[in-house]
Design an enzyme around this catalytic site. Structure first.
Site: not given
Length: 387
Positions: A192, A276, A329, A350, A357
């Site tokens: 990321d 990305e 998530c 959860c 990040d």
């Protein structure tokens, strides 16, 4: 495969003067070709760089006799570069791009990106274009020139290009070599990219960015003000411009060093890399982020990861820019629309509490692992676009 190694030169005064002349000849040939291309196109003639090179060679002894003082490849390669610039322009127009995005070729200016092709080409196949002996290189006409270090890659030299950066001269040696990066270990990693830290890996590792522009911003401002106060063209103006050029080069070197180290680490330690497809141009359009985006060099980092992955055989999975990696998530898959810019921690029902990040990097790794084989095939390598 072909690899290039850029080395700083230590020319004497005569050699430095020759380099300046050769850069001038290359710049003149490029601008001449650009003007002739436009002139012939407007006259209804379909121009091409091969025809322009023949025309230039025919008139060179009479109209440009000073061009005979440097290697023949300086003007020839410059005209080829003009042809390549028009090819890129027409390719972008055909792809539907408009305005500045098309990149219509512009005339070159003295002192900006000065460079020239320094060799006359290999005499025959399998023979190096120039001689390199330790820390020196032999160039046509000018002879042996000292280098700061020995060339890194063994093999047959295909070409050499001399360029000026700040107040120094550099030579880029292109070599046909079997030496390449090798995979040291295997695994899947998601990366990321960011501005606070350069990259967050799905392994939990955080790579800080050097942020050279931010670190040296005060000095950069002072030198810019100093240059603005000088009379343009004066001796003091030239000194101030040289100091500013040195600082800009230092900024670029710091950034390039960090990007090369990170891309080398990723492509040699992992065989599947998920990243990305960032809209860097759009991010840079934000006035609040523009400096940080440019300082990070994210587009350059992606390019380095892709070409080094081709050497090691790693697969780069480029995930669509609309994939909600930060808002999903990584443990249960629940979507969190409340995670916007400025929210640094994801808290899921959860029970997972995780840095946004790191969560995004894990999602990218999971996506890359599931799509790499289907995108590239069993045992494949290269760049895969995942949507």
């Amino acid at each position: 495969m072909r690899r290039a190694h850029k080395i700083k030169l230590d020319p004497n005064q005569e050699q430095a003067t020759y380099f300046v002349k050769a850069c001038g000849v290359a710049r003149h040939a490029y601008n001449w070709a650009l003007a002739k291309w436009k002139e012939q196109y407007e006259a209804g003639i379909k121009p091409n760089e091969a025809a322009l090179r023949k025309q230039y060679n025919a008139i060179k002894p009479v109209e440009f006799p000073w061009a005979l003082e440097v290697t023949k490849n300086a003007p020839q390669q410059a005209i080829k570069n003009a042809g390549a610039a028009f090819s890129n322009f027409f390719r972008k127009v055909k792809a539907g791009k408009k305005g500045k995005d098309c990149g219509y070729p512009k005339f070159k200016k003295k002192g900006i990106h000065d460079a020239f092709r320094a060799d006359n080409g290999p005499p025959k196949k399998g023979v190096s274009a120039v001689q390199v002996d330790g820390k020196r290189v032999k160039l046509p006409i000018i002879g042996w020139v000292k280098m700061r270090e020995e060339r890194r890659f063994p093999g047959c030299i295909q070409s050499t290009t001399v360029s000026r950066q700040a107040d120094g001269w550099y030579i880029s040696i292109l070599v046909e070599t079997d030496e390449r990066l090798h995979q040291e270990s295997t695994g899947v990693v998601g990366v990321d990219f960011g501005l606070k830290v350069l990259a967050t890996l799905s392994t939990g590792e955080s790579i800080p960015g050097p942020k050279p522009h931010r670190r040296l911003d005060g000095r950069l401002r002072r030198l810019n003000r100093s240059l603005a106060r000088k009379r343009k063209g004066s001796a003091n103006w030239k000194k101030a411009k040289t100091k500013l050029s040195r600082l800009h080069k230092r900024l670029a070197d710091i950034r390039e060093d960090a990007l090369h180290k990170l891309s080398h680490h990723l492509t040699t330690q992992f065989d599947i890399i998920g990243i990305e497809d960032l809209n860097v141009k759009g991010m840079a359009a934000n006035s609040h982020l523009a400096r940080s985006v440019s300082d990070a060099g994210l587009r350059s980092l992606r390019t380095k990861i892709e070409y080094k992955a081709a050497m090691t055989g790693a697969t780069v999975v480029v995930v669509d820019r609309w994939f909600p990696s930060s808002k999903t998530c990584s443990q249960c898959g629940q979507h969190h629309p409340e995670i916007v810019l400025g929210v640094e921690t994801l808290r899921c029902d959860c029970g997972l509490i995780i840095d946004r990040d790191l969560n995004a990097a894990i999602n990218l790794a999971n996506y890359a692992a599931s799509s790499a084989v289907s995108a590239c095939g069993e045992g494949g390598s290269g760049v895969a676009l995942a949507t």
